[in-house]
Design a protein around this motif. Structure first.
Motif, PDB file in Angstrom:
ATOM      1  N   MET A  42       3.209  -1.367  -2.929  1.00 28.45           N
ATOM      2  CA  MET A  42       4.272  -2.211  -2.405  1.00 28.45           C
ATOM      3  C   MET A  42       3.980  -2.550  -0.940  1.00 28.45           C
ATOM      4  SD  MET A  42       6.994   0.878  -2.393  1.00 28.45           S
ATOM      5  CE  MET A  42       6.208   1.461  -3.905  1.00 28.45           C
ATOM      6  N   ARG A  43       4.528  -3.705  -0.513  1.00 33.80           N
ATOM      7  CA  ARG A  43       4.332  -4.134   0.873  1.00 33.80           C
ATOM      8  C   ARG A  43       5.475  -3.608   1.726  1.00 33.80           C
ATOM      9  NH1 ARG A  43       4.299 -10.439   2.320  1.00 33.80           N
ATOM     10  NH2 ARG A  43       6.558 -10.092   2.314  1.00 33.80           N
ATOM     11  N   LEU A  44       5.149  -3.085   2.909  1.00 37.60           N
ATOM     12  CA  LEU A  44       6.131  -2.609   3.879  1.00 37.60           C
ATOM     13  C   LEU A  44       6.036  -3.450   5.136  1.00 37.60           C
ATOM     14  CD1 LEU A  44       5.538   1.257   3.640  1.00 37.60           C
ATOM     15  CD2 LEU A  44       7.108  -0.146   2.277  1.00 37.60           C
ATOM     16  N   GLN A  45       7.114  -3.541   5.890  1.00 32.59           N
ATOM     17  CA  GLN A  45       7.122  -4.272   7.153  1.00 32.59           C
ATOM     18  C   GLN A  45       7.729  -3.386   8.228  1.00 32.59           C
ATOM     19  OE1 GLN A  45       9.431  -7.879   7.116  1.00 32.59           O
ATOM     20  NE2 GLN A  45       8.369  -8.750   8.865  1.00 32.59           N
ATOM     21  N   ASP A  46       7.054  -3.290   9.391  1.00 30.94           N
ATOM     22  CA  ASP A  46       7.574  -2.440  10.456  1.00 30.94           C
ATOM     23  C   ASP A  46       8.393  -3.271  11.438  1.00 30.94           C
ATOM     24  OD1 ASP A  46       5.802  -3.843  12.024  1.00 30.94           O
ATOM     25  OD2 ASP A  46       4.361  -2.183  12.233  1.00 30.94           O
ATOM     26  N   ASP A  47       8.836  -2.632  12.550  1.00 29.62           N
ATOM     27  CA  ASP A  47       9.704  -3.319  13.506  1.00 29.62           C
ATOM     28  C   ASP A  47       8.956  -4.370  14.326  1.00 29.62           C
ATOM     29  OD1 ASP A  47       8.178  -1.583  14.921  1.00 29.62           O
ATOM     30  OD2 ASP A  47       9.832  -0.648  16.023  1.00 29.62           O
ATOM     31  N   GLY A 106       4.290 -10.119  -1.310  1.00 30.12           N
ATOM     32  CA  GLY A 106       5.314  -9.085  -1.135  1.00 30.12           C
ATOM     33  C   GLY A 106       5.839  -8.508  -2.437  1.00 30.12           C
ATOM     34  N   GLU A 107       5.213  -8.845  -3.562  1.00 29.85           N
ATOM     35  CA  GLU A 107       5.647  -8.313  -4.851  1.00 29.85           C
ATOM     36  C   GLU A 107       4.870  -7.035  -5.162  1.00 29.85           C
ATOM     37  OE1 GLU A 107       5.460 -11.125  -7.960  1.00 29.85           O
ATOM     38  OE2 GLU A 107       6.735 -12.610  -6.960  1.00 29.85           O
ATOM     39  N   SER A 108       5.590  -6.052  -5.579  1.00 32.64           N
ATOM     40  CA  SER A 108       4.954  -4.772  -5.895  1.00 32.64           C
ATOM     41  C   SER A 108       4.067  -4.916  -7.121  1.00 32.64           C
ATOM     42  CB  SER A 108       6.020  -3.692  -6.137  1.00 32.64           C
ATOM     43  OG  SER A 108       6.800  -3.512  -4.983  1.00 32.64           O
ATOM     44  N   TRP A 109       3.090  -4.032  -7.206  1.00 34.04           N
ATOM     45  CA  TRP A 109       2.189  -4.025  -8.366  1.00 34.04           C
ATOM     46  C   TRP A 109       2.072  -2.594  -8.888  1.00 34.04           C
ATOM     47  CZ3 TRP A 109      -2.334  -1.410  -9.431  1.00 34.04           C
ATOM     48  CH2 TRP A 109      -3.033  -1.834 -10.581  1.00 34.04           C
ATOM     49  N   PHE A 152      -4.790  -6.357  -3.919  1.00 34.69           N
ATOM     50  CA  PHE A 152      -4.306  -5.995  -2.587  1.00 34.69           C
ATOM     51  C   PHE A 152      -3.823  -7.233  -1.834  1.00 34.69           C
ATOM     52  CE2 PHE A 152      -5.282  -5.468   1.961  1.00 34.69           C
ATOM     53  CZ  PHE A 152      -4.421  -4.418   2.263  1.00 34.69           C
ATOM     54  N   SER A 153      -4.596  -8.322  -1.922  1.00 31.95           N
ATOM     55  CA  SER A 153      -4.216  -9.569  -1.255  1.00 31.95           C
ATOM     56  C   SER A 153      -2.931 -10.132  -1.839  1.00 31.95           C
ATOM     57  CB  SER A 153      -5.343 -10.602  -1.403  1.00 31.95           C
ATOM     58  OG  SER A 153      -6.529 -10.158  -0.765  1.00 31.95           O
ATOM     59  N   GLN A 154      -2.775 -10.006  -3.144  1.00 35.79           N
ATOM     60  CA  GLN A 154      -1.561 -10.516  -3.803  1.00 35.79           C
ATOM     61  C   GLN A 154      -0.323  -9.791  -3.306  1.00 35.79           C
ATOM     62  OE1 GLN A 154      -1.834 -10.658  -8.097  1.00 35.79           O
ATOM     63  NE2 GLN A 154       0.392 -10.426  -8.309  1.00 35.79           N
TER      64      GLN A 154
END
Length: 515
Positions: A112-117, A88-91, A81-83
Protein backbone atom coordinates in the motif's frame (compact mmCIF):
# COMPACT_ATOMS: atom_id res chain seq x y z
CA UNK A 1 6.17 0.49 32.11
CA UNK A 2 8.66 0.19 29.29
CA UNK A 3 8.26 1.66 25.87
CA UNK A 4 8.54 -1.76 24.28
CA UNK A 5 5.64 -3.26 26.24
CA UNK A 6 2.78 -4.51 24.08
CA UNK A 7 -0.78 -3.46 24.88
CA UNK A 8 -4.20 -4.76 24.19
CA UNK A 9 -7.49 -3.10 24.98
CA UNK A 10 -11.02 -4.41 25.19
CA UNK A 11 -13.72 -2.60 23.23
CA UNK A 12 -15.25 0.13 25.36
CA UNK A 13 -12.47 -0.07 27.93
CA UNK A 14 -10.11 2.78 28.77
CA UNK A 15 -7.60 0.41 30.32
CA UNK A 16 -4.60 -1.09 28.55
CA UNK A 17 -2.82 -4.31 29.30
CA UNK A 18 0.20 -6.14 27.91
CA UNK A 19 -0.65 -8.84 25.39
CA UNK A 20 0.75 -12.32 25.62
CA UNK A 21 2.78 -14.16 22.99
CA UNK A 22 1.27 -16.91 20.94
CA UNK A 23 -1.47 -14.87 19.23
CA UNK A 24 -2.35 -14.93 15.55
CA UNK A 25 0.16 -12.20 14.65
CA UNK A 26 2.92 -14.21 16.31
CA UNK A 27 1.89 -17.34 14.43
CA UNK A 28 1.88 -15.53 11.09
CA UNK A 29 5.14 -13.68 11.91
CA UNK A 30 4.13 -10.75 9.66
CA UNK A 31 7.12 -8.81 8.31
CA UNK A 32 6.97 -5.08 7.64
CA UNK A 33 9.18 -3.34 5.02
CA UNK A 34 9.01 0.39 4.19
CA UNK A 35 10.34 1.60 0.80
CA UNK A 36 10.92 5.15 -0.38
CA UNK A 37 9.69 6.38 -3.74
CA UNK A 38 12.81 4.96 -5.42
CA UNK A 39 12.26 1.49 -4.03
CA UNK A 40 15.05 1.59 -1.48
CA UNK A 41 14.48 -0.05 1.91
CA UNK A 42 13.99 2.57 4.63
CA UNK A 43 12.57 0.41 7.49
CA UNK A 44 13.14 -3.33 8.14
CA UNK A 45 11.29 -5.16 10.93
CA UNK A 46 12.74 -8.05 12.98
CA UNK A 47 10.15 -10.32 11.36
CA UNK A 48 11.54 -9.34 7.95
CA UNK A 49 14.95 -10.52 9.07
CA UNK A 50 13.43 -13.90 10.02
CA UNK A 51 11.40 -14.20 6.83
CA UNK A 52 14.07 -13.07 4.32
CA UNK A 53 17.27 -13.85 6.19
CA UNK A 54 18.86 -10.39 5.93
CA UNK A 55 19.67 -8.29 8.98
CA UNK A 56 18.57 -4.65 9.14
CA UNK A 57 22.16 -3.53 8.50
CA UNK A 58 22.28 -5.67 5.35
CA UNK A 59 18.91 -4.54 4.03
CA UNK A 60 18.54 -0.83 4.84
CA UNK A 61 19.30 1.45 1.89
CA UNK A 62 19.28 -1.38 -0.66
CA UNK A 63 16.90 -1.60 -3.60
CA UNK A 64 14.28 -4.11 -2.47
CA UNK A 65 13.83 -5.53 -5.95
CA UNK A 66 17.52 -6.23 -6.44
CA UNK A 67 17.87 -7.69 -2.93
CA UNK A 68 14.86 -9.96 -2.91
CA UNK A 69 13.68 -10.71 -6.43
CA UNK A 70 15.22 -12.95 -9.10
CA UNK A 71 15.87 -11.32 -12.45
CA UNK A 72 13.14 -13.28 -14.22
CA UNK A 73 10.50 -11.70 -11.94
CA UNK A 74 12.08 -8.27 -11.48
CA UNK A 75 10.26 -6.44 -14.31
CA UNK A 76 6.89 -7.66 -13.07
CA UNK A 77 7.60 -6.58 -9.51
CA UNK A 78 8.85 -3.14 -10.56
CA UNK A 79 5.72 -2.61 -12.65
CA UNK A 80 3.54 -3.47 -9.65
CA UNK A 81 5.57 -1.12 -7.46
CA UNK A 82 5.08 1.73 -9.94
CA UNK A 83 1.35 1.02 -10.10
CA UNK A 84 0.99 1.25 -6.34
CA UNK A 85 3.05 4.43 -6.10
CA UNK A 86 1.34 6.13 -9.07
CA UNK A 87 -2.30 5.14 -8.50
CA UNK A 88 -2.31 4.74 -4.70
CA UNK A 89 -4.26 1.48 -4.98
CA UNK A 90 -3.14 -1.33 -2.75
CA UNK A 91 -1.98 -4.60 -4.25
CA UNK A 92 -2.15 -8.08 -2.76
CA UNK A 93 -0.68 -11.20 -4.19
CA UNK A 94 1.87 -13.97 -4.06
CA UNK A 95 5.31 -14.16 -5.61
CA UNK A 96 8.60 -15.92 -4.90
CA UNK A 97 11.27 -14.12 -2.87
CA UNK A 98 14.97 -14.91 -2.83
CA UNK A 99 16.33 -15.32 0.70
CA UNK A 100 19.88 -14.53 1.79
CA UNK A 101 20.82 -18.23 1.78
CA UNK A 102 19.85 -18.48 -1.90
CA UNK A 103 16.66 -20.43 -1.30
CA UNK A 104 13.30 -19.26 -2.65
CA UNK A 105 10.25 -18.78 -0.47
CA UNK A 106 6.72 -18.09 -1.74
CA UNK A 107 5.46 -15.06 0.18
CA UNK A 108 2.03 -13.51 0.56
CA UNK A 109 2.31 -9.72 0.14
CA UNK A 110 0.10 -6.74 0.93
CA UNK A 111 1.41 -3.47 -0.55
CA UNK A 112 0.00 0.00 0.00
CA UNK A 113 1.05 3.61 -0.59
CA UNK A 114 1.64 5.87 2.43
CA UNK A 115 2.02 9.66 2.52
CA UNK A 116 3.94 11.57 5.19
CA UNK A 117 3.54 15.17 6.43
CA UNK A 118 5.89 16.35 3.67
CA UNK A 119 3.50 14.91 1.07
CA UNK A 120 6.08 12.38 0.05
CA UNK A 121 5.04 8.85 -0.87
CA UNK A 122 6.27 5.60 0.64
CA UNK A 123 5.42 1.98 0.00
CA UNK A 124 4.59 -0.29 2.90
CA UNK A 125 4.89 -3.98 2.31
CA UNK A 126 3.46 -6.56 4.74
CA UNK A 127 4.55 -10.11 4.09
CA UNK A 128 4.20 -13.55 5.57
CA UNK A 129 5.10 -17.07 4.54
CA UNK A 130 2.42 -18.37 2.19
CA UNK A 131 2.52 -21.94 3.53
CA UNK A 132 2.00 -20.73 7.08
CA UNK A 133 -0.81 -18.40 6.04
CA UNK A 134 -2.62 -21.10 4.07
CA UNK A 135 -2.33 -23.52 6.99
CA UNK A 136 -3.83 -20.96 9.36
CA UNK A 137 -6.58 -20.11 6.88
CA UNK A 138 -7.36 -23.79 6.37
CA UNK A 139 -7.44 -24.48 10.11
CA UNK A 140 -9.67 -21.48 10.74
CA UNK A 141 -12.04 -22.46 7.95
CA UNK A 142 -12.15 -26.05 9.14
CA UNK A 143 -12.75 -24.95 12.73
CA UNK A 144 -15.50 -22.58 11.63
CA UNK A 145 -17.22 -25.32 9.63
CA UNK A 146 -16.92 -27.85 12.41
CA UNK A 147 -18.42 -25.40 14.90
CA UNK A 148 -21.20 -24.12 12.65
CA UNK A 149 -22.26 -27.50 11.25
CA UNK A 150 -21.84 -29.60 14.40
CA UNK A 151 -25.11 -31.24 15.53
CA UNK A 152 -24.08 -30.77 19.18
CA UNK A 153 -24.29 -27.45 20.96
CA UNK A 154 -20.96 -25.65 21.41
CA UNK A 155 -20.38 -22.55 23.50
CA UNK A 156 -17.44 -20.57 24.80
CA UNK A 157 -17.64 -18.44 27.93
CA UNK A 158 -15.09 -16.15 29.55
CA UNK A 159 -13.80 -16.46 33.11
CA UNK A 160 -16.84 -14.50 34.38
CA UNK A 161 -19.10 -17.07 32.67
CA UNK A 162 -20.29 -14.61 30.06
CA UNK A 163 -20.87 -16.00 26.61
CA UNK A 164 -18.24 -15.28 23.96
CA UNK A 165 -19.79 -17.34 21.18
CA UNK A 166 -22.28 -20.14 20.51
CA UNK A 167 -22.84 -22.28 17.43
CA UNK A 168 -26.21 -22.67 15.66
CA UNK A 169 -27.00 -25.94 17.46
CA UNK A 170 -26.57 -24.28 20.86
CA UNK A 171 -28.62 -21.34 19.64
CA UNK A 172 -31.49 -23.67 18.72
CA UNK A 173 -31.30 -25.64 21.97
CA UNK A 174 -31.50 -22.53 24.11
CA UNK A 175 -34.03 -20.70 21.98
CA UNK A 176 -31.97 -17.51 22.21
CA UNK A 177 -30.31 -15.84 19.18
CA UNK A 178 -26.53 -16.00 19.14
CA UNK A 179 -26.23 -12.22 19.37
CA UNK A 180 -28.29 -12.26 22.59
CA UNK A 181 -25.88 -14.76 24.15
CA UNK A 182 -22.74 -12.72 23.65
CA UNK A 183 -21.70 -10.68 26.68
CA UNK A 184 -24.46 -12.04 28.91
CA UNK A 185 -23.96 -14.24 31.96
CA UNK A 186 -25.12 -17.83 31.75
CA UNK A 187 -27.80 -17.14 34.41
CA UNK A 188 -29.18 -14.31 32.30
CA UNK A 189 -29.51 -16.50 29.22
CA UNK A 190 -30.64 -19.69 31.01
CA UNK A 191 -32.31 -18.70 34.30
CA UNK A 192 -34.23 -22.00 34.56
CA UNK A 193 -31.29 -24.36 34.14
CA UNK A 194 -30.06 -26.61 36.94
CA UNK A 195 -27.68 -24.75 39.31
CA UNK A 196 -25.20 -27.61 38.84
CA UNK A 197 -24.57 -26.27 35.33
CA UNK A 198 -22.90 -23.11 36.60
CA UNK A 199 -21.23 -24.99 39.43
CA UNK A 200 -19.58 -27.41 37.00
CA UNK A 201 -18.13 -24.55 34.95
CA UNK A 202 -16.69 -22.85 38.02
CA UNK A 203 -15.13 -26.13 39.11
CA UNK A 204 -13.51 -26.62 35.70
CA UNK A 205 -12.20 -23.05 35.70
CA UNK A 206 -10.69 -23.55 39.15
CA UNK A 207 -9.17 -27.00 38.65
CA UNK A 208 -8.61 -27.36 34.91
CA UNK A 209 -10.02 -30.88 35.11
CA UNK A 210 -12.68 -31.53 32.44
CA UNK A 211 -16.14 -32.78 33.39
CA UNK A 212 -17.53 -35.20 30.84
CA UNK A 213 -21.17 -36.16 30.23
CA UNK A 214 -22.78 -34.39 33.17
CA UNK A 215 -26.51 -35.05 33.13
CA UNK A 216 -28.33 -31.72 33.38
CA UNK A 217 -32.08 -31.09 33.49
CA UNK A 218 -33.83 -27.75 33.14
CA UNK A 219 -35.91 -25.44 31.01
CA UNK A 220 -34.88 -22.95 28.36
CA UNK A 221 -36.54 -20.03 26.57
CA UNK A 222 -36.98 -22.44 23.64
CA UNK A 223 -39.50 -24.48 25.67
CA UNK A 224 -40.08 -22.85 29.07
CA UNK A 225 -43.02 -25.12 30.01
CA UNK A 226 -41.28 -28.49 29.80
CA UNK A 227 -38.17 -30.07 31.26
CA UNK A 228 -35.36 -30.91 28.87
CA UNK A 229 -32.21 -32.92 29.48
CA UNK A 230 -28.68 -32.61 28.15
CA UNK A 231 -25.45 -34.51 28.44
CA UNK A 232 -22.91 -31.70 28.81
CA UNK A 233 -19.11 -31.73 28.88
CA UNK A 234 -17.00 -28.86 30.18
CA UNK A 235 -13.32 -28.10 29.61
CA UNK A 236 -11.10 -25.15 30.35
CA UNK A 237 -9.78 -22.96 27.54
CA UNK A 238 -6.15 -21.90 27.85
CA UNK A 239 -3.75 -19.91 25.69
CA UNK A 240 -0.49 -21.42 24.45
CA UNK A 241 1.31 -20.00 27.48
CA UNK A 242 -1.22 -21.49 29.93
CA UNK A 243 -3.29 -18.36 30.60
CA UNK A 244 -6.92 -19.25 31.44
CA UNK A 245 -9.25 -17.80 28.81
CA UNK A 246 -12.57 -19.29 29.89
CA UNK A 247 -14.56 -22.48 29.62
CA UNK A 248 -16.10 -24.33 26.69
CA UNK A 249 -19.20 -26.51 26.75
CA UNK A 250 -20.48 -29.19 24.41
CA UNK A 251 -24.12 -30.22 24.81
CA UNK A 252 -26.07 -33.16 23.45
CA UNK A 253 -29.84 -33.00 23.76
CA UNK A 254 -31.02 -36.24 25.41
CA UNK A 255 -34.56 -35.07 26.18
CA UNK A 256 -36.24 -37.95 24.34
CA UNK A 257 -34.19 -40.50 26.24
CA UNK A 258 -34.79 -38.61 29.50
CA UNK A 259 -38.55 -38.68 28.99
CA UNK A 260 -38.52 -42.36 28.03
CA UNK A 261 -36.53 -43.20 31.16
CA UNK A 262 -38.83 -41.07 33.30
CA UNK A 263 -41.81 -42.92 31.87
CA UNK A 264 -40.12 -46.24 32.60
CA UNK A 265 -39.39 -45.04 36.12
CA UNK A 266 -43.02 -44.03 36.67
CA UNK A 267 -44.20 -47.38 35.34
CA UNK A 268 -41.81 -49.33 37.59
CA UNK A 269 -42.70 -47.21 40.60
CA UNK A 270 -46.43 -47.57 39.99
CA UNK A 271 -46.05 -51.32 39.56
CA UNK A 272 -43.93 -51.66 42.67
CA UNK A 273 -46.22 -49.59 44.85
CA UNK A 274 -49.24 -51.54 43.62
CA UNK A 275 -47.51 -54.76 44.68
CA UNK A 276 -46.41 -53.56 48.12
CA UNK A 277 -48.86 -54.16 50.97
CA UNK A 278 -51.27 -51.55 52.19
CA UNK A 279 -50.92 -50.63 55.86
CA UNK A 280 -51.46 -53.99 57.58
CA UNK A 281 -54.22 -54.49 60.11
CA UNK A 282 -53.11 -54.41 63.74
CA UNK A 283 -51.62 -57.78 64.62
CA UNK A 284 -52.04 -59.41 68.03
CA UNK A 285 -49.24 -58.38 70.37
CA UNK A 286 -47.44 -56.43 67.65
CA UNK A 287 -47.12 -52.82 66.53
CA UNK A 288 -45.73 -52.26 63.02
CA UNK A 289 -44.44 -49.28 61.03
CA UNK A 290 -42.82 -49.29 57.60
CA UNK A 291 -41.46 -47.07 54.85
CA UNK A 292 -40.64 -47.52 51.20
CA UNK A 293 -38.49 -44.95 49.43
CA UNK A 294 -37.75 -45.29 45.69
CA UNK A 295 -34.31 -44.59 44.30
CA UNK A 296 -33.81 -40.91 43.62
CA UNK A 297 -31.74 -41.63 40.52
CA UNK A 298 -33.79 -41.72 37.35
CA UNK A 299 -33.79 -45.41 36.40
CA UNK A 300 -32.80 -47.19 39.59
CA UNK A 301 -36.25 -48.19 40.85
CA UNK A 302 -35.57 -51.70 42.07
CA UNK A 303 -37.17 -54.73 43.59
CA UNK A 304 -37.15 -53.97 47.34
CA UNK A 305 -40.21 -55.17 49.19
CA UNK A 306 -41.61 -55.76 52.65
CA UNK A 307 -44.65 -57.58 53.95
CA UNK A 308 -46.61 -58.26 57.12
CA UNK A 309 -48.49 -61.57 56.80
CA UNK A 310 -51.14 -62.83 59.27
CA UNK A 311 -50.62 -66.46 60.28
CA UNK A 312 -52.66 -68.97 62.25
CA UNK A 313 -52.56 -68.87 66.03
CA UNK A 314 -52.15 -65.06 66.18
CA UNK A 315 -48.65 -65.37 64.69
CA UNK A 316 -47.28 -62.84 62.20
CA UNK A 317 -44.66 -63.19 59.46
CA UNK A 318 -42.41 -60.20 58.84
CA UNK A 319 -40.59 -60.10 55.49
CA UNK A 320 -38.09 -57.77 53.86
CA UNK A 321 -36.40 -58.62 50.53
CA UNK A 322 -34.40 -57.13 47.70
CA UNK A 323 -34.38 -58.33 44.09
CA UNK A 324 -31.18 -57.62 42.18
CA UNK A 325 -31.48 -55.20 39.26
CA UNK A 326 -33.79 -52.28 38.58
CA UNK A 327 -36.67 -51.14 36.47
CA UNK A 328 -39.90 -52.83 35.48
CA UNK A 329 -38.35 -56.32 35.39
CA UNK A 330 -37.09 -56.10 38.97
CA UNK A 331 -40.42 -54.72 40.17
CA UNK A 332 -42.33 -57.51 38.42
CA UNK A 333 -40.01 -60.17 39.87
CA UNK A 334 -40.49 -58.64 43.30
CA UNK A 335 -44.25 -59.02 42.89
CA UNK A 336 -43.87 -62.70 42.01
CA UNK A 337 -41.65 -63.37 45.02
CA UNK A 338 -43.98 -61.51 47.35
CA UNK A 339 -46.92 -63.58 46.10
CA UNK A 340 -44.94 -66.79 46.49
CA UNK A 341 -43.87 -65.79 50.01
CA UNK A 342 -47.48 -65.18 51.05
CA UNK A 343 -48.52 -68.55 49.61
CA UNK A 344 -45.74 -70.36 51.48
CA UNK A 345 -46.51 -68.46 54.68
CA UNK A 346 -50.03 -69.92 54.69
CA UNK A 347 -48.47 -73.37 55.06
CA UNK A 348 -47.10 -72.32 58.48
CA UNK A 349 -43.61 -73.56 57.62
CA UNK A 350 -40.50 -72.69 59.63
CA UNK A 351 -38.65 -69.67 58.21
CA UNK A 352 -35.78 -71.80 56.88
CA UNK A 353 -38.20 -73.98 54.90
CA UNK A 354 -39.92 -70.93 53.45
CA UNK A 355 -36.56 -69.64 52.19
CA UNK A 356 -35.72 -73.09 50.84
CA UNK A 357 -38.80 -73.04 48.62
CA UNK A 358 -38.26 -69.42 47.64
CA UNK A 359 -34.74 -70.35 46.56
CA UNK A 360 -36.13 -72.81 44.00
CA UNK A 361 -38.75 -70.33 42.82
CA UNK A 362 -36.14 -67.57 42.38
CA UNK A 363 -33.95 -69.93 40.36
CA UNK A 364 -36.85 -70.35 37.94
CA UNK A 365 -37.18 -66.58 37.63
CA UNK A 366 -33.54 -66.31 36.53
CA UNK A 367 -32.71 -63.68 39.12
CA UNK A 368 -31.07 -63.28 42.53
CA UNK A 369 -32.64 -61.84 45.66
CA UNK A 370 -31.86 -61.46 49.33
CA UNK A 371 -34.46 -61.88 52.04
CA UNK A 372 -35.05 -62.02 55.78
CA UNK A 373 -38.12 -63.91 56.98
CA UNK A 374 -39.26 -63.75 60.61
CA UNK A 375 -42.24 -65.26 62.44
CA UNK A 376 -43.43 -63.72 65.72
CA UNK A 377 -45.57 -65.75 68.13
CA UNK A 378 -47.16 -63.55 70.81
CA UNK A 379 -48.11 -66.60 72.86
CA UNK A 380 -44.55 -67.76 73.35
CA UNK A 381 -42.99 -64.27 72.97
CA UNK A 382 -40.47 -65.73 70.57
CA UNK A 383 -39.38 -64.71 67.09
CA UNK A 384 -37.96 -67.26 64.64
CA UNK A 385 -35.80 -65.82 61.86
CA UNK A 386 -33.97 -67.02 58.77
CA UNK A 387 -31.77 -65.00 56.42
CA UNK A 388 -30.89 -65.49 52.74
CA UNK A 389 -27.85 -63.33 52.04
CA UNK A 390 -29.47 -60.31 53.67
CA UNK A 391 -28.07 -57.72 56.09
CA UNK A 392 -28.65 -58.61 59.76
CA UNK A 393 -31.79 -57.35 61.55
CA UNK A 394 -31.42 -55.13 64.60
CA UNK A 395 -32.92 -56.09 67.95
CA UNK A 396 -33.63 -53.13 70.24
CA UNK A 397 -34.51 -53.78 73.90
CA UNK A 398 -36.68 -51.47 76.05
CA UNK A 399 -33.66 -50.55 78.20
CA UNK A 400 -31.80 -49.18 75.15
CA UNK A 401 -29.56 -52.13 74.44
CA UNK A 402 -29.35 -52.91 70.73
CA UNK A 403 -27.56 -55.42 68.61
CA UNK A 404 -27.17 -56.72 65.10
CA UNK A 405 -28.52 -60.24 65.37
CA UNK A 406 -25.78 -62.79 64.76
CA UNK A 407 -27.69 -65.08 62.40
CA UNK A 408 -26.42 -67.59 59.82
CA UNK A 409 -26.27 -65.41 56.72
CA UNK A 410 -27.07 -68.10 54.16
CA UNK A 411 -26.81 -67.51 50.42
CA UNK A 412 -28.99 -65.23 48.32
CA UNK A 413 -32.08 -66.75 46.77
CA UNK A 414 -31.52 -67.96 43.25
CA UNK A 415 -30.81 -71.65 42.96
CA UNK A 416 -27.60 -71.94 44.95
CA UNK A 417 -29.05 -74.97 46.71
CA UNK A 418 -27.51 -74.07 50.07
CA UNK A 419 -29.61 -74.92 53.10
CA UNK A 420 -30.96 -72.21 55.39
CA UNK A 421 -31.15 -72.14 59.17
CA UNK A 422 -33.74 -70.79 61.59
CA UNK A 423 -32.79 -68.99 64.79
CA UNK A 424 -35.14 -68.28 67.69
CA UNK A 425 -34.82 -65.21 69.93
CA UNK A 426 -36.87 -63.81 72.81
CA UNK A 427 -39.16 -61.06 71.62
CA UNK A 428 -41.13 -59.71 74.55
CA UNK A 429 -43.08 -56.59 75.35
CA UNK A 430 -41.23 -53.44 74.26
CA UNK A 431 -38.68 -55.28 72.13
CA UNK A 432 -38.23 -53.94 68.59
CA UNK A 433 -37.07 -55.71 65.44
CA UNK A 434 -35.70 -53.53 62.63
CA UNK A 435 -35.62 -55.06 59.15
CA UNK A 436 -34.25 -53.08 56.18
CA UNK A 437 -32.72 -53.36 52.71
CA UNK A 438 -29.17 -52.35 51.80
CA UNK A 439 -30.25 -49.02 50.33
CA UNK A 440 -30.62 -47.71 53.89
CA UNK A 441 -27.01 -48.27 54.90
CA UNK A 442 -24.74 -48.97 51.94
CA UNK A 443 -22.75 -46.10 50.40
CA UNK A 444 -19.88 -45.94 47.94
CA UNK A 445 -17.45 -44.18 50.25
CA UNK A 446 -17.85 -45.93 53.63
CA UNK A 447 -17.33 -49.54 54.72
CA UNK A 448 -20.45 -51.47 55.59
CA UNK A 449 -19.34 -52.04 59.20
CA UNK A 450 -19.18 -48.28 59.77
CA UNK A 451 -22.62 -47.86 58.26
CA UNK A 452 -24.13 -50.61 60.40
CA UNK A 453 -22.65 -48.96 63.48
CA UNK A 454 -24.24 -45.70 62.35
CA UNK A 455 -27.56 -47.54 62.14
CA UNK A 456 -27.19 -48.71 65.76
CA UNK A 457 -26.28 -45.18 66.85
CA UNK A 458 -29.54 -43.78 65.46
CA UNK A 459 -31.57 -46.36 67.39
CA UNK A 460 -30.87 -44.57 70.66
CA UNK A 461 -34.41 -44.25 72.05
CA UNK A 462 -36.52 -47.40 72.42
CA UNK A 463 -39.52 -45.30 73.53
CA UNK A 464 -39.66 -43.21 70.36
CA UNK A 465 -42.70 -43.93 68.21
CA UNK A 466 -42.07 -46.40 65.40
CA UNK A 467 -43.09 -43.89 62.74
CA UNK A 468 -40.68 -41.33 64.19
CA UNK A 469 -37.91 -43.95 64.21
CA UNK A 470 -38.56 -44.80 60.56
CA UNK A 471 -38.38 -41.15 59.55
CA UNK A 472 -35.25 -40.56 61.64
CA UNK A 473 -33.45 -43.52 60.07
CA UNK A 474 -34.24 -42.36 56.55
CA UNK A 475 -33.32 -38.75 57.29
CA UNK A 476 -30.05 -39.63 59.01
CA UNK A 477 -28.75 -42.53 56.93
CA UNK A 478 -30.12 -41.96 53.46
CA UNK A 479 -28.38 -39.30 51.41
CA UNK A 480 -29.86 -37.21 48.60
CA UNK A 481 -29.41 -38.69 45.14
CA UNK A 482 -29.08 -42.29 46.38
CA UNK A 483 -29.20 -44.81 43.55
CA UNK A 484 -30.93 -47.59 45.48
CA UNK A 485 -34.41 -47.90 46.90
CA UNK A 486 -35.15 -48.67 50.55
CA UNK A 487 -37.63 -50.90 52.31
CA UNK A 488 -37.81 -50.48 56.09
CA UNK A 489 -39.97 -52.40 58.54
CA UNK A 490 -39.99 -52.00 62.33
CA UNK A 491 -42.06 -54.21 64.65
CA UNK A 492 -42.50 -53.75 68.42
CA UNK A 493 -43.94 -56.41 70.71
CA UNK A 494 -46.98 -55.30 72.68
CA UNK A 495 -48.79 -56.83 75.64
CA UNK A 496 -48.89 -60.63 75.55
CA UNK A 497 -51.82 -62.88 76.51
CA UNK A 498 -53.46 -62.09 79.83
CA UNK A 499 -51.92 -63.58 82.95
CA UNK A 500 -48.31 -63.51 81.90
CA UNK A 501 -45.68 -62.16 84.30
CA UNK A 502 -43.75 -59.01 83.50
CA UNK A 503 -40.35 -59.76 82.03
CA UNK A 504 -41.01 -63.53 81.76
CA UNK A 505 -42.04 -65.83 78.98
CA UNK A 506 -45.07 -68.10 79.13
CA UNK A 507 -43.08 -70.72 80.98
CA UNK A 508 -41.68 -68.17 83.43
CA UNK A 509 -38.16 -68.31 81.99
CA UNK A 510 -36.04 -65.12 82.16
CA UNK A 511 -35.73 -63.29 78.89
CA UNK A 512 -32.57 -63.60 76.83
CA UNK A 513 -30.23 -60.61 77.08
CA UNK A 514 -29.15 -58.87 73.92
CA UNK A 515 -25.68 -59.83 72.82
Amino acid sequence: MGATDRFQGDPGSSAVAPSDPGGLLDVLNVAAVLLNAEGRIDLWSPQAEILFGYSAEEALGKYAGHLLIDKEHLDTVLALFSQVMDDGESWAGVFPVRRKDGSTRVVEFRNMRLQDDQREYWALGLATDRTTLRRVERNLALSAQLVSQAPIGLAMLDTDLRYISVNPAEERMNGVPAAEHVGRHVREVLPLIDAAFEGAMREVLATGTPIVDQYTVGRTPADPDHDHAWSISFYRLESSDGRVLGVATSSVDVTDRHRAVEEQRRTALTLQRSLLPHPPAQRPGLEVAFRYRPAQATIEIGGDWFDVIPLAGDKTALVVGDVMGSGVTAAATMGQLRTATRTLADLDLPPARVLHHLDHITDGLDTIATCVYAVFDPRTERCDLSVAGHLPPVLLRPDGRRELLDLPTGAPLGGCGISFESTSVDFERGDQLVLYTDGLVETRDQPIDARLNALLDVLDDPHRSLDATCDLLLHTLRHSGERDDVALLIARAGPGPAGRGEGQGQSGRPRTAAR
